[in-house]
Scaffold this motif. Sequence first.
Motif, short mmCIF file in Angstrom:
data_model
loop_
_atom_site.label_atom_id
_atom_site.label_comp_id
_atom_site.label_asym_id
_atom_site.label_seq_id
_atom_site.Cartn_x
_atom_site.Cartn_y
_atom_site.Cartn_z
N THR A 158 43.74 -37.04 -43.23
CA THR A 158 42.59 -37.56 -42.48
C THR A 158 42.98 -38.72 -41.57
O THR A 158 42.50 -38.83 -40.44
CB THR A 158 41.49 -38.02 -43.46
OG1 THR A 158 41.08 -36.91 -44.25
CG2 THR A 158 40.28 -38.57 -42.71
N GLY A 159 43.88 -39.57 -42.05
CA GLY A 159 44.27 -40.75 -41.28
C GLY A 159 44.99 -40.43 -39.99
O GLY A 159 45.01 -41.25 -39.06
N ARG A 160 45.58 -39.24 -39.88
CA ARG A 160 46.33 -38.87 -38.68
C ARG A 160 45.43 -38.35 -37.56
O ARG A 160 45.86 -38.20 -36.42
CB ARG A 160 47.35 -37.78 -39.03
CG ARG A 160 46.68 -36.47 -39.40
CD ARG A 160 47.62 -35.36 -39.80
NE ARG A 160 46.86 -34.20 -40.24
CZ ARG A 160 46.32 -33.29 -39.42
NH1 ARG A 160 46.48 -33.42 -38.12
NH2 ARG A 160 45.64 -32.28 -39.91
N LEU A 161 44.16 -38.05 -37.87
CA LEU A 161 43.27 -37.42 -36.90
C LEU A 161 42.81 -38.39 -35.81
O LEU A 161 42.36 -39.50 -36.12
CB LEU A 161 42.03 -36.86 -37.61
CG LEU A 161 42.26 -35.73 -38.62
CD1 LEU A 161 40.96 -35.42 -39.35
CD2 LEU A 161 42.80 -34.48 -37.93
N PRO A 162 42.89 -38.00 -34.53
CA PRO A 162 42.27 -38.78 -33.47
C PRO A 162 40.75 -38.57 -33.53
O PRO A 162 40.28 -37.45 -33.73
CB PRO A 162 42.86 -38.19 -32.18
CG PRO A 162 43.24 -36.79 -32.55
CD PRO A 162 43.63 -36.83 -34.01
N LEU A 163 39.98 -39.64 -33.38
CA LEU A 163 38.54 -39.57 -33.58
C LEU A 163 37.78 -39.79 -32.27
O LEU A 163 38.17 -40.61 -31.44
CB LEU A 163 38.11 -40.60 -34.61
CG LEU A 163 38.81 -40.51 -35.99
CD1 LEU A 163 38.36 -41.65 -36.88
CD2 LEU A 163 38.55 -39.17 -36.65
N CYS A 164 36.68 -39.06 -32.12
CA CYS A 164 35.82 -39.18 -30.93
C CYS A 164 34.66 -40.12 -31.16
O CYS A 164 33.90 -40.41 -30.23
CB CYS A 164 35.28 -37.80 -30.54
SG CYS A 164 36.56 -36.64 -30.04
N SER A 165 34.48 -40.59 -32.37
CA SER A 165 33.37 -41.48 -32.69
C SER A 165 33.81 -42.46 -33.76
O SER A 165 34.81 -42.22 -34.46
CB SER A 165 32.16 -40.69 -33.19
OG SER A 165 31.12 -41.53 -33.62
N ARG A 166 33.09 -43.57 -33.88
CA ARG A 166 33.39 -44.58 -34.89
C ARG A 166 32.14 -44.92 -35.71
O ARG A 166 32.04 -45.99 -36.27
CB ARG A 166 33.93 -45.85 -34.23
CG ARG A 166 35.24 -45.65 -33.47
CD ARG A 166 36.40 -45.41 -34.40
NE ARG A 166 37.63 -45.08 -33.68
CZ ARG A 166 38.79 -44.77 -34.24
NH1 ARG A 166 38.87 -44.72 -35.55
NH2 ARG A 166 39.85 -44.49 -33.52
N HIS A 167 31.20 -43.99 -35.76
CA HIS A 167 29.94 -44.26 -36.44
C HIS A 167 29.80 -43.35 -37.65
O HIS A 167 29.85 -42.11 -37.53
CB HIS A 167 28.76 -44.04 -35.47
CG HIS A 167 28.78 -44.96 -34.30
ND1 HIS A 167 28.27 -46.24 -34.35
CD2 HIS A 167 29.28 -44.80 -33.04
CE1 HIS A 167 28.44 -46.82 -33.19
NE2 HIS A 167 29.06 -45.98 -32.37
N ILE A 168 29.63 -43.95 -38.82
CA ILE A 168 29.47 -43.22 -40.08
C ILE A 168 28.05 -43.42 -40.58
O ILE A 168 27.58 -44.56 -40.71
CB ILE A 168 30.48 -43.72 -41.13
CG1 ILE A 168 31.92 -43.44 -40.66
CG2 ILE A 168 30.24 -43.06 -42.48
CD1 ILE A 168 32.99 -44.00 -41.57
N ASP A 169 27.36 -42.32 -40.86
CA ASP A 169 25.94 -42.41 -41.22
C ASP A 169 25.72 -42.67 -42.70
O ASP A 169 24.62 -42.44 -43.21
CB ASP A 169 25.20 -41.15 -40.79
CG ASP A 169 25.78 -39.88 -41.42
OD1 ASP A 169 26.76 -40.01 -42.18
OD2 ASP A 169 25.25 -38.79 -41.17
N LYS A 170 26.76 -43.13 -43.40
CA LYS A 170 26.63 -43.47 -44.81
C LYS A 170 26.90 -44.95 -45.01
O LYS A 170 27.30 -45.65 -44.09
CB LYS A 170 27.59 -42.63 -45.66
CG LYS A 170 27.19 -41.17 -45.79
CD LYS A 170 28.02 -40.48 -46.86
CE LYS A 170 27.55 -39.06 -47.11
NZ LYS A 170 28.26 -38.43 -48.24
N MET A 171 26.71 -45.42 -46.26
CA MET A 171 26.95 -46.84 -46.55
C MET A 171 28.37 -47.08 -47.04
O MET A 171 28.73 -48.21 -47.36
CB MET A 171 25.93 -47.36 -47.57
CG MET A 171 25.87 -46.60 -48.86
SD MET A 171 24.54 -47.23 -49.90
CE MET A 171 24.63 -46.08 -51.27
N PHE A 172 29.17 -46.02 -47.12
CA PHE A 172 30.59 -46.17 -47.46
C PHE A 172 31.35 -45.03 -46.81
O PHE A 172 30.77 -44.03 -46.36
CB PHE A 172 30.81 -46.19 -48.98
CG PHE A 172 30.44 -44.92 -49.69
CD1 PHE A 172 31.41 -44.01 -50.05
CD2 PHE A 172 29.11 -44.63 -50.01
CE1 PHE A 172 31.08 -42.83 -50.71
CE2 PHE A 172 28.77 -43.47 -50.67
CZ PHE A 172 29.77 -42.56 -51.02
#
Length: 308
Positions: A158-172
């Motif tokens: 998971t850590g190697r993936l390039p991400l298109c967003s930085r918003h997580i809809d959970k509390m953790f």
Amino acid sequence: MSEPVFTLHGLNDTQANRRAYFSVTLLLYSATVLSNLAVVVIVAAEESLRRQPMYALLCNLCVNSVYGASSFYPKLLHDLLADAHRISHGGCMVQIFGVYSYVFCEMTSLAVMAYDRYVAICLPLSYHLIMTRQRVGQLLLLTWGLALTEGAVGVALTGRLPLCSRHIDKMFCTNWAVVKMACSDTTANNIYGFLLISFHVSQVLLIVVSYGHIIRASVRSTAGRRKFLQTCLPHLTTLVVFTLSLLFDALFSRYGSGAGLQTLSNLMAAEFLVVPPLINPLVYGMNLQRIRSRVLRALGINKVQASA
């Protein structure tokens, strides 16, 4: 170049009553840690208990409960009093590792405990020859080795993936929430997830088969039925609570998200981190007579009942 930061949106509805939520959360965390450590201390202080495989495995379950709770509660307590709910990419990966290695360790621990109960009830004459201290130590090392390795590989993918967003809809942070934001192919993550699910489903099947033999052996005698109720019923209760908690989270994460459901989403998402670690020592403490009697003795209740 600064480290990427995620924004957690799961606590957006808690701002108005943050101190009340903080107090309840702190109470739950304290109760979880103290109750699990109490079981560990009781077993460690009693030589007749710590020499028995069942109680050693129970202590391992309690230690894992504290480990899992500590991967979730401290960050949550901080965020409940903070104006901004953010976590660094590295911090998110550490939390994912802690949460998922706790889950993997719990599942393997429950499978090992089912094996222990199978040997105790179905092969009682060979129990101490099979479940030696060396064998128990090997099973505990295998449990933690598998859990930490599974968690580490998952975080690496998971850590190697390039991400298109930085918003997580959970509390953790959760693995699924981060993978959904990936801008690249996630086939490797999906394959690994399928392999993990298959492996732990096989553990559940092993538990089911073990209990089929246990129940068949238990109904043959009164002593067998008594042993089943005293030592197997707590294990089954723990297994059902943990499995249902995981199932609720998995289903709600994929099919239950939506506006106006944030409070319910929080409850469902955190259930597998809150309920099993809190319930486990209570279930075992109430059903295992030797632990219950020592708790009552420590509280002075036995003395009060005797004098009455």
